[in-house]
Design a protein around this motif. Structure first.
Motif, PDB file in Angstrom:
ATOM      1  N   ARG A  54       0.942  -1.224   0.126  1.00 31.06           N
ATOM      2  CA  ARG A  54       0.087  -0.114  -0.021  1.00 31.06           C
ATOM      3  C   ARG A  54       0.879   1.247   0.020  1.00 31.06           C
ATOM      4  N   CYS A  55       2.085   1.179   1.052  1.00 33.37           N
ATOM      5  CA  CYS A  55       2.710   2.461   0.899  1.00 33.37           C
ATOM      6  C   CYS A  55       3.385   2.709  -0.414  1.00 33.37           C
ATOM      7  N   MET A  56       3.975   1.608  -1.150  1.00 34.99           N
ATOM      8  CA  MET A  56       4.407   1.706  -2.532  1.00 34.99           C
ATOM      9  C   MET A  56       3.541   2.344  -3.502  1.00 34.99           C
ATOM     10  N   TYR A  81      -5.572   5.163 -10.489  1.00 35.21           N
ATOM     11  CA  TYR A  81      -6.742   4.427 -10.251  1.00 35.21           C
ATOM     12  C   TYR A  81      -6.302   3.076  -9.618  1.00 35.21           C
ATOM     13  N   LEU A  82      -5.064   2.660 -10.112  1.00 41.27           N
ATOM     14  CA  LEU A  82      -4.829   1.178  -9.396  1.00 41.27           C
ATOM     15  C   LEU A  82      -4.443   1.405  -7.941  1.00 41.27           C
ATOM     16  N   ALA A  83      -3.718   2.639  -7.684  1.00 44.97           N
ATOM     17  CA  ALA A  83      -3.281   2.873  -6.312  1.00 44.97           C
ATOM     18  C   ALA A  83      -4.387   2.966  -5.440  1.00 44.97           C
ATOM     19  N   GLU A  84      -5.554   3.566  -5.925  1.00 49.18           N
ATOM     20  CA  GLU A  84      -6.806   3.635  -5.300  1.00 49.18           C
ATOM     21  C   GLU A  84      -7.583   2.341  -4.901  1.00 49.18           C
ATOM     22  N   PHE A  85      -7.462   1.448  -5.925  1.00 48.15           N
ATOM     23  CA  PHE A  85      -7.959   0.187  -6.002  1.00 48.15           C
ATOM     24  C   PHE A  85      -7.277  -0.700  -4.995  1.00 48.15           C
ATOM     25  N   VAL A  86      -5.839  -0.412  -5.001  1.00 52.03           N
ATOM     26  CA  VAL A  86      -5.034  -1.212  -3.919  1.00 52.03           C
ATOM     27  C   VAL A  86      -5.181  -0.753  -2.630  1.00 52.03           C
ATOM     28  N   HIS A  89      -8.754  -2.100  -1.670  1.00 53.56           N
ATOM     29  CA  HIS A  89      -8.587  -3.940  -1.560  1.00 53.56           C
ATOM     30  C   HIS A  89      -7.934  -4.266  -0.183  1.00 53.56           C
ATOM     31  N   SER A  90      -6.657  -3.509  -0.194  1.00 55.56           N
ATOM     32  CA  SER A  90      -5.938  -3.995   1.024  1.00 55.56           C
ATOM     33  C   SER A  90      -6.661  -4.145   2.391  1.00 55.56           C
ATOM     34  N   ALA A  91      -7.468  -3.058   2.584  1.00 54.94           N
ATOM     35  CA  ALA A  91      -8.201  -2.872   3.824  1.00 54.94           C
ATOM     36  C   ALA A  91      -9.100  -4.109   3.674  1.00 54.94           C
TER      37      ALA A  91
END
Length: 120
Positions: A54-56, A81-86, A89-91
């Protein structure tokens, strides 16, 4: 230490090789993805891998949000967008509502893309 290892250490370059930003991204992505894939590790290690991933992706989002980033606007938007998805989804993964497979798939796709450019 055997003679071969001693020789390798003695003749190794004093200065580490310089890596391109893409090579560094690839190394980090590969490492984190491998850690995400290890489902047999403890939950603490798994949670740390999720956090690092998530940090990356947050760092990538910040980078592509910069107006001076050299990538095309559409590619920058896709990465953001992928960063928002990650992040979302991580949560869900940490709450036990989803698996990490989608995170691994996203990272693997980016790794393939970095390899495909031939500039790693």
């Amino acid at each position: 230490m055997n003679a071969i290892l001693k020789a390798q250490n003695a003749y190794a370059p004093a200065v580490p090789s310089i890596q391109t930003p893409r090579a560094i991204e690839l190394r980090i992505l590969t490492s984190i993805t491998a850690r995400l894939s290890r489902t047999t590790d403890s939950y603490a290690h798994f949670a740390q891998a999720i956090h690092d991933n998530r940090c990356m992706w947050t760092a990538l989002a910040v980078d592509v949000a910069d107006s001076e980033n050299g990538l095309s606007a559409s590619l920058r938007a896709q990465i953001f967008y992928l960063a928002e998805f990650v992040s979302h989804h991580s949560a869900r993964v940490l709450r036990g509502e989803a698996s990490a497979a989608a995170l691994i798939d996203v990272n693997t796709s980016i790794i393939r893309g970095l390899h495909a450019t031939g500039r790693v």
